[in-house]
Each structure stands twice: as structure tokens, then as C-alpha cells.
Design a protein around this motif. Structure first.
Motif, mmCIF file in Angstrom:
data_model
loop_
_atom_site.group_PDB
_atom_site.id
_atom_site.type_symbol
_atom_site.label_atom_id
_atom_site.label_comp_id
_atom_site.label_asym_id
_atom_site.label_seq_id
_atom_site.Cartn_x
_atom_site.Cartn_y
_atom_site.Cartn_z
ATOM 1 N N LEU A 50 0.834 -1.203 0.000
ATOM 2 C CA LEU A 50 0.000 0.000 0.000
ATOM 3 C C LEU A 50 0.868 1.251 0.000
ATOM 4 C CD1 LEU A 50 -2.650 1.610 0.388
ATOM 5 C CD2 LEU A 50 -2.442 1.171 2.845
ATOM 6 N N ILE A 51 1.897 1.279 0.845
ATOM 7 C CA ILE A 51 2.792 2.438 0.919
ATOM 8 C C ILE A 51 3.498 2.652 -0.417
ATOM 9 C CG2 ILE A 51 4.895 3.332 1.995
ATOM 10 C CD1 ILE A 51 3.998 1.883 4.565
ATOM 11 N N ASP A 52 3.964 1.574 -1.028
ATOM 12 C CA ASP A 52 4.657 1.691 -2.314
ATOM 13 C C ASP A 52 3.744 2.283 -3.381
ATOM 14 O OD1 ASP A 52 6.914 0.629 -1.180
ATOM 15 O OD2 ASP A 52 6.578 -1.406 -1.930
ATOM 16 N N ARG A 53 2.481 1.847 -3.394
ATOM 17 C CA ARG A 53 1.546 2.380 -4.389
ATOM 18 C C ARG A 53 1.260 3.858 -4.135
ATOM 19 N NH1 ARG A 53 -0.886 -2.721 -3.564
ATOM 20 N NH2 ARG A 53 -2.537 -1.833 -2.254
ATOM 21 N N LEU A 54 1.114 4.228 -2.860
ATOM 22 C CA LEU A 54 0.870 5.634 -2.540
ATOM 23 C C LEU A 54 2.068 6.499 -2.925
ATOM 24 C CD1 LEU A 54 -0.810 5.268 0.976
ATOM 25 C CD2 LEU A 54 -1.924 5.986 -1.133
ATOM 26 N N MET A 55 3.268 6.021 -2.625
ATOM 27 C CA MET A 55 4.469 6.792 -2.937
ATOM 28 C C MET A 55 4.730 6.868 -4.441
ATOM 29 S SD MET A 55 5.569 7.941 -0.092
ATOM 30 C CE MET A 55 5.252 7.635 1.657
ATOM 31 N N ALA A 56 4.189 5.922 -5.188
ATOM 32 C CA ALA A 56 4.419 5.905 -6.636
ATOM 33 C C ALA A 56 3.505 6.867 -7.389
ATOM 34 C CB ALA A 56 4.221 4.485 -7.172
ATOM 35 N N ARG A 57 2.486 7.383 -6.731
ATOM 36 C CA ARG A 57 1.552 8.269 -7.417
ATOM 37 C C ARG A 57 2.227 9.588 -7.782
ATOM 38 N NH1 ARG A 57 -4.251 7.539 -4.266
ATOM 39 N NH2 ARG A 57 -4.738 5.501 -5.160
ATOM 40 N N GLN A 58 1.918 10.052 -8.984
ATOM 41 C CA GLN A 58 2.501 11.293 -9.473
ATOM 42 C C GLN A 58 1.435 12.156 -10.138
ATOM 43 O OE1 GLN A 58 5.794 10.492 -12.094
ATOM 44 N NE2 GLN A 58 7.096 9.682 -10.459
ATOM 45 N N ILE A 59 1.658 13.453 -10.103
ATOM 46 C CA ILE A 59 0.850 14.411 -10.857
ATOM 47 C C ILE A 59 1.818 15.262 -11.663
ATOM 48 C CG2 ILE A 59 -0.684 16.407 -10.718
ATOM 49 C CD1 ILE A 59 -1.916 15.261 -8.236
ATOM 50 N N ASN A 60 1.652 15.244 -12.954
ATOM 51 C CA ASN A 60 2.554 15.964 -13.862
ATOM 52 C C ASN A 60 4.013 15.563 -13.641
ATOM 53 O OD1 ASN A 60 0.315 17.273 -14.833
ATOM 54 N ND2 ASN A 60 0.698 19.195 -13.754
ATOM 55 N N GLY A 61 4.229 14.273 -13.386
ATOM 56 C CA GLY A 61 5.582 13.769 -13.218
ATOM 57 C C GLY A 61 6.207 14.047 -11.864
ATOM 58 N N THR A 62 5.445 14.635 -10.934
ATOM 59 C CA THR A 62 5.963 14.954 -9.602
ATOM 60 C C THR A 62 5.296 14.058 -8.568
ATOM 61 O OG1 THR A 62 6.288 17.268 -10.233
ATOM 62 C CG2 THR A 62 6.249 16.771 -7.875
ATOM 63 N N PRO A 63 6.067 13.407 -7.692
ATOM 64 C CA PRO A 63 5.455 12.547 -6.674
ATOM 65 C C PRO A 63 4.488 13.325 -5.785
ATOM 66 C CG PRO A 63 7.828 12.192 -6.774
ATOM 67 C CD PRO A 63 7.540 13.398 -7.618
#
Length: 351
Positions: A50-63
Motif C-alpha cells: 500500500l505504501i509503495d503504491r501511494l508513494m508511486a503516485r505522481q501528478i505531472n511527473g511529480t510525486p
């Protein structure tokens, strides 16, 4: 013919069942430890995923989320995530939240609920405008509950002895430095309509600029506040105005000086972000037992006592439990606030 057992043989025979009992008990304990360890590891694996998926989220290429020097442990009774510092940001709208040391605790049987403790400093900034809001407190903590799709479904935040400052001119000129004994915010989906967002705030001994000290709570429901169509918009506030702009079930209870204020009603915001609606305001006097004839009034606590008493004269008499006062209709039109013929100010537009 068998010979009689000696005293030594009899003692050995009696001790064998006890030895077996301890062996079985030891094996049972080992099995429990092994089973619990396996259960903990499964929870650890799910939480790490779950943490890995949350940390992998990006908006406009920015975490969206960053956790410096991240660790996950906590064996054997819980799961513990630690960060030396953290950042949450939205590259579309430029808002950023950051702070120092951070830790989140999960009980292994509820991996979707995290209890959070953080460093005593929090900074919220809007990079395009250069605005910053800083909070320093003696304690910051909260909780976050995740849905099965990793969307935050409920969140709360509490601060003890917070002090809030900002470089925003409108904020600093009107409110200056905000202090309180305690401050809490809660957000969750409405139980009856999951797309609506319930928000509430509770404060004790809240002081802001020249305004009198207040304590109380305030809650609202933002219609379509959690609509999927606005979650990833660059300006969620503007997207919400276009989607709905409705605020329902306003409910507040505030103690200010010798008065108790209770308000309820509904408000809607137009496409320009200006408020329109009607709020019922009860201005209640202290009960006979609570009132003290010889009480010394102070501007810091009773500075609005006179204006509130004058406003009471414009309303209709009401009784609320042991309290007696009056109810006044507060009308909002195009952002202007008015009680009867008396203008009370103006709400700034939501941008």
C-alpha cells in the motif's frame, strides 16, 4: 517375579508426565509465535505494498507523497512507518504540505487505518502565489483511513497549543497570529451520500488578532465535495463550484464571552465564488446560575458582547434548553452579510 521399584525409579516415573507436559507447552508456544509472526509478515507485506503504491503516485511527473529515510517495522505487535521528513504536494495546483519527523502506526488487524504523529512544525505553501501558512504546536497527531482503492476515506488532525501565521496579506491583516489551546479538523464521506464531504472543526480558547477569544465547534457538508470529477483538478475549489457549490447542514456552537451562539442553515456559492443563502443564528444569554453580576468584563473575551446584545434585539425570542435569547436571520447575497437592514460585512469569494 519382578522386583519392587526403587524409590529412584518411582521418582523418575512420576517426573516423565511433567516433562511431556512442558515439551507440549513449549511446542504450543512455538507454534503460536510462528503463527503470529506469519500473520504479522502478511500484514507487513500488504502495508508495504500500500505504501509503495501511494508513494508511486505522481501528478505531472511529480510525486504526490514523499517520505525521506523511510522505514517500516514494528514487530511483533504493530506496524510502524517512520520518515525523517515528509512532503505532500499537488503539482497541478501548486499546493504543498511539508514537515519534519513523522511516524504512522497501524495495528496489524486494521492495516487500512493509520494513527499519525508528526514533528511540531507544519508548513502549507502555494508555490505559484508564494503564500505560506505555518503552524507550530506542542503536539500534532491525526489518523487516516484508506478505502480498498487506496483513496483516503477519512482523515483527522489535532494540534495542542498551536500557533498559526501566514505571509498572506489578507490573512495577516485580518487575523494576525492565531493561537489556541487545541484545534482539530475532521473530514469524512457523508454516511448517506458518499460523494458529499462532511467537514468539522473544533477549537478551544481560539484567539485571532483583535477578535475575542472563542471556543466551539463548526460542521458543514459540501455537496459533491468528493465527486470523482474534481479529485484531480488543478483547482479543486473552482471545480467544486462548477460541480455544485452547495454547503448543506451548517451547524455551529460557539461560546464567546458571556454569549453562546448556535447557527444552522444552507449556503450556495455561485460561479464567481460568492455566497448566497440563509443562516439562522441563535444568540443566547448565560443561565441565571452561570451569570455573575459582579463579573469583570474584558475586551479579549467580551469585546463583542455589546454588538451581539444589539443584534439580539432584532431577532425573535427563543429558548434553547436552559438558555434564553433570540434568533436572527443572517442573509447572504453575493457575498454580502446582512441581518435585517443591518450590514455585517462581506465574505470573500472562493477562488
Amino acid at each position: 517375579m519382578s522386583r519392587p521399584m526403587s524409590a529412584h525409579d518411582q521418582a523418575l516415573a512420576k517426573s516423565r508426565p511433567n516433562h511431556r507436559k512442558y515439551v507440549f507447552l513449549g511446542l504450543f508456544v512455538l507454534l503460536v509465535i510462528a503463527g503470529w509472526s506469519a500473520f504479522w509478515y502478511v500484514s507487513y507485506t500488504k502495508t508495504q505494498s500500500l505504501i509503495d503504491r501511494l508513494m508511486a503516485r505522481q501528478i505531472n511527473g511529480t510525486p504526490v507523497l514523499q517520505c525521506q529515510n523511510q522505514t517500516l517495522g514494528g514487530y511483533p505487535f504493530r506496524l510502524l512507518l517512520t520518515c525523517s521528513s515528509y512532503t505532500a504536494q499537488n503539482a497541478q495546483n501548486g499546493w504543498r504540505v511539508e514537515g519534519g519527523a513523522f511516524r504512522a502506526i497501524w495495528q496489524i488487524y486494521t492495516p487500512n487505518l493509520a494513527l499519525i504523529e508528526s514533528d511540531t512544525r507544519l508548513t502549507i505553501s502555494h508555490q505559484p502565489s508564494g503564500q505560506t501558512f505555518d503552524m507550530v504546536s506542542s503536539l500534532m497527531r491525526g489518523s487516516v483511513r484508506f478505502s480498498p482503492t487506496e483513496i483516503i476515506s477519512r482523515a483527522s488532525f489535532e494540534a495542542a497549543n498551536p500557533t498559526v501565521t501566514s505571509n498572506n496579506p489578507a490573512f495577516s491583516n485580518m487575523l494576525g497570529e492565531i493561537k489556541a489551546d487545541s484545534l482539530a479538523f475532521h473530514a469524512r464521506p457523508n454516511p448517506d451520500e458518499s460523494n458529499d464531504l462532511d467537514l468539522s472543526m473544533t477549537a478551544t480558547e481560539l484567539a485571532a488578532g483583535s477578535f475575542p477569544i472563542v471556543s466551539g465547534q463548526f460542521g458543514v457538508t459540501l455537496i459533491e465535495g468528493l465527486s470523482a470529477s474534481i479529485r484531480n483538478q488543478g483547482n479543486p475549489a473552482r471545480a467544486w463550484l462548477q460541480q455544485s457549490g452547495e454547503v448543506k447542514d451548517i451547524n455551529g456552537h460557539v461560546d464567546i464571552g458571556q454569549k453562546t451562539l448556535k447557527l444552522n442553515g444552507d449556503v450556495s456559492f455561485d460561479q464567481q465564488g460568492l455566497a448566497n443563502g440563509l443562516v439562522k443564528l441563535k444568540i443566547l444569554n448565560p443561565s441565571v446560575d452561570a451569570a455573575t453580576a459582579g463579573k469583570t468584563l474584558s475586551a479579549k473575551r467580551d469585546g463583542l458582547n455589546g454588538p451581539l446584545t444589539a443584534l439580539q434585539l432584532m431577532g425573535k425570542p427563543v429558548k434553547d434548553g436552559d438558555l434564553i435569547g433570540s434568533e436572527v436571520d443572517i442573509k447572504l447575497k453575493g457575498g454580502n452579510i446582512q441581518a435585517g437592514f443591518l450590514p455585517l460585512g462581506r465574505l470573500p469569494a472562493i477562488q
